[in-house]
Design a protein around this motif. Structure first.
Motif: not given
Length: 107
Positions: A38-59
């Motif tokens: 379950q942790n790995i599934k959540e990690l995959i979901t989060e990494t997909r979310r981060v990789s699809e759209a850049p984080d404006e605050k971080m930019l």
């Protein structure tokens, strides 16, 4: 089966506990695997979310850091230039003096 478990319940209770074909240790190991899965599934979901759209605050933070690093580089170059310019020029007339050669030239 562990794949049909909801993400919140897998962390709270052991779905394998009390299974007639499993020992207590086997049930515990399977539960740990279910939580890991379950942790790995959540990690995959989060990494997909981060990789699809850049984080404006971080930019914005990275842009500010880039400007600061540019200023640091400019100041560093200016400091190096100032140190180089403060060095006295070497006296080139005495650099190649050889008493034997000088005697020969003077004679």
């Amino acid at each position: 089966m562990a794949t049909s478990l909801s993400s919140s319940s897998v962390f709270e209770t052991n779905p394998y506990e009390g299974h007639p074909n499993l020992t207590e240790l086997e049930a515990e190991v399977l539960w740990q695997y279910a939580k890991l899965s379950q942790n790995i599934k959540e990690l995959i979901t989060e990494t997909r979310r981060v990789s699809e759209a850049p984080d404006e605050k971080m930019l914005k933070q990275l842009r500010a850091l880039e400007v600061k690093m540019g200023l640091v580089l400019t100041l560093f170059k200016a400091s190096v230039w100032a140190v180089i310019n403060e060095q006295p020029l070497a006296d080139m007339s005495g650099a190649y003096t050889d008493p034997i050669a000088d005697d020969t030239i003077r004679q």
